[in-house]
Enzyme design. Sequence first.
Site, PDB file in Angstrom:
ATOM      1  N   GLY A 196      11.194   7.807   3.054  1.00 16.40           N
ATOM      2  CA  GLY A 196      11.811   7.178   3.933  1.00 16.40           C
ATOM      3  C   GLY A 196      12.556   7.429   4.509  1.00 16.40           C
ATOM      4  N   LYS A 253       6.230   2.652  -3.126  1.00 15.67           N
ATOM      5  CA  LYS A 253       7.181   1.666  -3.215  1.00 15.67           C
ATOM      6  C   LYS A 253       6.287   1.114  -4.365  1.00 15.67           C
ATOM      7  CE  LYS A 253       7.833  -1.091   0.223  1.00 15.67           C
ATOM      8  NZ  LYS A 253       7.682  -2.454   1.408  1.00 15.67           N
ATOM      9  N   ASP A 264       9.687  -6.524   1.615  1.00 12.69           N
ATOM     10  CA  ASP A 264       9.982  -6.047   2.580  1.00 12.69           C
ATOM     11  C   ASP A 264      11.105  -5.650   3.276  1.00 12.69           C
ATOM     12  OD1 ASP A 264       8.553  -5.449   5.588  1.00 12.69           O
ATOM     13  OD2 ASP A 264      10.220  -6.870   6.193  1.00 12.69           O
ATOM     14  N   SER A 265      11.457  -3.921   2.845  1.00 18.22           N
ATOM     15  CA  SER A 265      12.811  -3.714   3.140  1.00 18.22           C
ATOM     16  C   SER A 265      13.030  -2.987   4.263  1.00 18.22           C
ATOM     17  CB  SER A 265      12.503  -3.199   1.970  1.00 18.22           C
ATOM     18  OG  SER A 265      11.378  -1.786   1.621  1.00 18.22           O
ATOM     19  N   LYS A 325       0.667  -1.614   0.179  1.00 20.59           N
ATOM     20  CA  LYS A 325      -0.083   0.002   0.207  1.00 20.59           C
ATOM     21  C   LYS A 325       0.889   1.459   0.296  1.00 20.59           C
ATOM     22  CE  LYS A 325      -4.119  -1.547   2.182  1.00 20.59           C
ATOM     23  NZ  LYS A 325      -4.895  -1.719   3.538  1.00 20.59           N
ATOM     24  N   LYS A 377      18.322   6.328  -8.782  1.00 23.95           N
ATOM     25  CA  LYS A 377      17.584   5.374  -8.085  1.00 23.95           C
ATOM     26  C   LYS A 377      16.998   4.419  -8.307  1.00 23.95           C
ATOM     27  CE  LYS A 377      14.968   4.576  -3.552  1.00 23.95           C
ATOM     28  NZ  LYS A 377      14.395   4.743  -2.602  1.00 23.95           N
ATOM     29  N   HIS A 418      18.635  -1.229  -3.816  1.00 25.04           N
ATOM     30  CA  HIS A 418      17.887  -2.245  -3.095  1.00 25.04           C
ATOM     31  C   HIS A 418      16.853  -3.303  -4.326  1.00 25.04           C
ATOM     32  CE1 HIS A 418      16.098   0.986  -1.280  1.00 25.04           C
ATOM     33  NE2 HIS A 418      15.826  -0.092  -0.181  1.00 25.04           N
TER      34      HIS A 418
END
Length: 195
Positions: free
Chosen positions: A155, A15, A72-73, A11, A177, A182
């Site tokens: 973030g 991302k 998941d980061s 959500k 980016k 990652h």
Amino acid sequence: MKVKKIILATKNLNKVKEFKEIFSEYDYEVLSLLDLSYPFLIDENGDSFSSNSYIKAKAIYDYYKLPVIADDSGLSVDALDGLPGIYSHRFSGRSASDIDNTHKVISMLKDMGLTESNAHFTCAITYMDSEKTITKEGYIYGKVILAPKGSNGFGYDPIFYLDEYKKTLAELPESIKNKISHRYNALLKLKEVLK
Ligand code: ITT
């Protein structure tokens, strides 16, 4: 016309934007949990990025029975023994904002008398469909600094500094980016296995 559908189990609008850009070369219609009305809360109670990405992918796959990508980061700071790590989203409390979380990292480093620390972002991505489940991790290495800079990304990007660019991730254009992050590196590894 894009005929294959894939769900991004997130959500987080930032991302979604990053994944959609990275995915633009693929022949998929990308849907996210912002487009679908998934009715449950997913309890991300795993003890690693990989296990949390698996938990999210499985919950969404079980409900929609469509191919899913879940990530998941988070940020791991060496001087903080890897924190905030899997707690990145809620480091400063359940309803913490990105700014609250960033300031908590800054103040912890300040309290230790440090002006910077090596750090890395991890992204674990799980792909799940009716036949296979694959999890891959990607990383980006840099350092955390005490003075936030830049307004791109999200973030912890404003305090994540890359020596090779002499900029924080939030000062870099998103197009750059999205070729070094990652998230991109994890998707590259996934792509290698899926093709
Ligand atoms: P979903 O669970 O809905 O995907 P989320 O924001 O909760 O959204 P995570 O549990 O993966 O996602 O938490 C990731 C947190 O880590 C995120 O809120 C940021 O604080 C941080 N983070 C992850 N990737 C980042 C990036 O590329 N740049 C800066 N911070 C990032």
